[in-house]
Write a protein that holds these residues in place. Sequence first.
Motif, PDB file in Angstrom:
ATOM      1  N   PHE A 119      -0.164  -1.889   2.156  1.00 28.24           N
ATOM      2  CA  PHE A 119      -1.546  -2.035   1.682  1.00 28.24           C
ATOM      3  C   PHE A 119      -1.784  -3.512   1.390  1.00 28.24           C
ATOM      4  CE2 PHE A 119       0.713  -1.978  -2.293  1.00 28.24           C
ATOM      5  CZ  PHE A 119      -0.049  -2.762  -3.152  1.00 28.24           C
ATOM      6  N   THR A 120      -3.040  -3.905   1.337  1.00 29.04           N
ATOM      7  CA  THR A 120      -3.407  -5.298   1.085  1.00 29.04           C
ATOM      8  C   THR A 120      -3.580  -5.522  -0.416  1.00 29.04           C
ATOM      9  OG1 THR A 120      -4.545  -5.366   3.212  1.00 29.04           O
ATOM     10  CG2 THR A 120      -5.082  -7.106   1.630  1.00 29.04           C
ATOM     11  N   TYR A 154      -6.988  -5.084  -2.768  1.00 26.25           N
ATOM     12  CA  TYR A 154      -7.928  -4.186  -2.082  1.00 26.25           C
ATOM     13  C   TYR A 154      -7.640  -2.751  -2.522  1.00 26.25           C
ATOM     14  CZ  TYR A 154     -10.443  -1.701   1.563  1.00 26.25           C
ATOM     15  OH  TYR A 154     -11.323  -0.871   2.235  1.00 26.25           O
ATOM     16  N   ILE A 195      -7.282  -4.178   8.737  1.00 24.10           N
ATOM     17  CA  ILE A 195      -6.535  -4.991   7.760  1.00 24.10           C
ATOM     18  C   ILE A 195      -7.217  -6.343   7.566  1.00 24.10           C
ATOM     19  CG2 ILE A 195      -4.336  -6.163   7.317  1.00 24.10           C
ATOM     20  CD1 ILE A 195      -2.921  -3.706   8.415  1.00 24.10           C
ATOM     21  N   SER A 236      -9.877  -5.757   5.097  1.00 28.55           N
ATOM     22  CA  SER A 236      -9.329  -5.581   3.740  1.00 28.55           C
ATOM     23  C   SER A 236      -8.911  -6.934   3.154  1.00 28.55           C
ATOM     24  CB  SER A 236      -8.148  -4.603   3.748  1.00 28.55           C
ATOM     25  OG  SER A 236      -7.014  -5.155   4.385  1.00 28.55           O
ATOM     26  N   SER A 286      -2.877   0.336   8.548  1.00 28.57           N
ATOM     27  CA  SER A 286      -4.328   0.440   8.738  1.00 28.57           C
ATOM     28  C   SER A 286      -4.872   1.803   8.327  1.00 28.57           C
ATOM     29  CB  SER A 286      -4.692   0.159  10.198  1.00 28.57           C
ATOM     30  OG  SER A 286      -4.359  -1.163  10.543  1.00 28.57           O
ATOM     31  N   ILE A 299      -5.365   1.892   4.656  1.00 27.48           N
ATOM     32  CA  ILE A 299      -6.519   1.057   4.285  1.00 27.48           C
ATOM     33  C   ILE A 299      -7.826   1.816   4.542  1.00 27.48           C
ATOM     34  CG2 ILE A 299      -7.753  -1.108   4.757  1.00 27.48           C
ATOM     35  CD1 ILE A 299      -5.052  -1.599   3.443  1.00 27.48           C
ATOM     36  N   ARG A 300      -7.894   2.496   5.695  1.00 31.92           N
ATOM     37  CA  ARG A 300      -9.087   3.313   6.001  1.00 31.92           C
ATOM     38  C   ARG A 300      -9.293   4.392   4.946  1.00 31.92           C
ATOM     39  NH1 ARG A 300      -6.840   3.831  11.156  1.00 31.92           N
ATOM     40  NH2 ARG A 300      -7.554   2.214  12.583  1.00 31.92           N
ATOM     41  N   GLU A 357     -10.864   2.983   1.778  1.00 24.12           N
ATOM     42  CA  GLU A 357     -12.200   2.368   1.876  1.00 24.12           C
ATOM     43  C   GLU A 357     -13.258   3.209   1.166  1.00 24.12           C
ATOM     44  OE1 GLU A 357     -15.216   0.592   5.306  1.00 24.12           O
ATOM     45  OE2 GLU A 357     -13.371   1.590   5.886  1.00 24.12           O
TER      46      GLU A 357
END
Length: 260
Positions: free
Chosen positions: A21-22, A25, A62, A65, A235, A238-239, A242
Amino acid sequence: MTNRIAQAFERKKDGLLNIYFTAGYPTLEATGPLIETLAAAGADLIEIGMPFSDPLADGPVIQQSSTVALRNGMTLPTLFAQLRGIRQRVPDVPLLLMGYLNPVLQFGMERFCQEAAAVGVDGVILPDLPLVEYEEQYQELFRRYNLRPVFLITPQTAPERIRRIDDLTESFLYLVSGPGTTGSGATQAEGVQEAYFQRIAAMNLRNPRLIGFGIADKASFDRACGYAEGAIIGSALIRALEGQQDAPAAATKFVASILK
């Protein structure tokens, strides 16, 4: 010196989930809670992305993010401040920092290694760090701070380079599933991927392997695990994060969908 990465591969011989993960974010303060949540949910290794404005290997998910994280105010000093004390809450799961050379050099390589070691980071993934530069300039520094570099191998990587990477690695080999950037879905025809993974397996390398890029759900995770000790997902998480008000709850649900 503790090698949590080696311990993770000793605890579990196959089906390891390395999740990315970022940092910063979806919110600036999400970093610590997400690490704790992902560890509790069953992640075997956790990659913390250091946001950068020009990430070479990252796909649009990414990249976006990273843009949000930078806008939120995430910096390397902020990240290290957030990671202080994380080992009291997540004692065993390996933590890796993933990012690009430019911000690290601006921060100062030795200072970066020192700070990373102080908060309990185990490994570093810098896709644009040249192998020869690592070997000649930074190998001793990384060893001094008990940090293990992870290098990427692609279908185009020459066998002699793969063996050199294996010699220099004290963690795992990151097998990029095909050409392209992270999160780009099916990066190659399945037969071509299979031949590549089998070719690497036949080399009898000493380090374990994790497959990344394009791993998005349980089916692709399980498929990748058929060719390596585990897989890397970024990714897709991350999605899933969101637009979520409760990032830890969304992360828990996502990991459960992979490991069910």
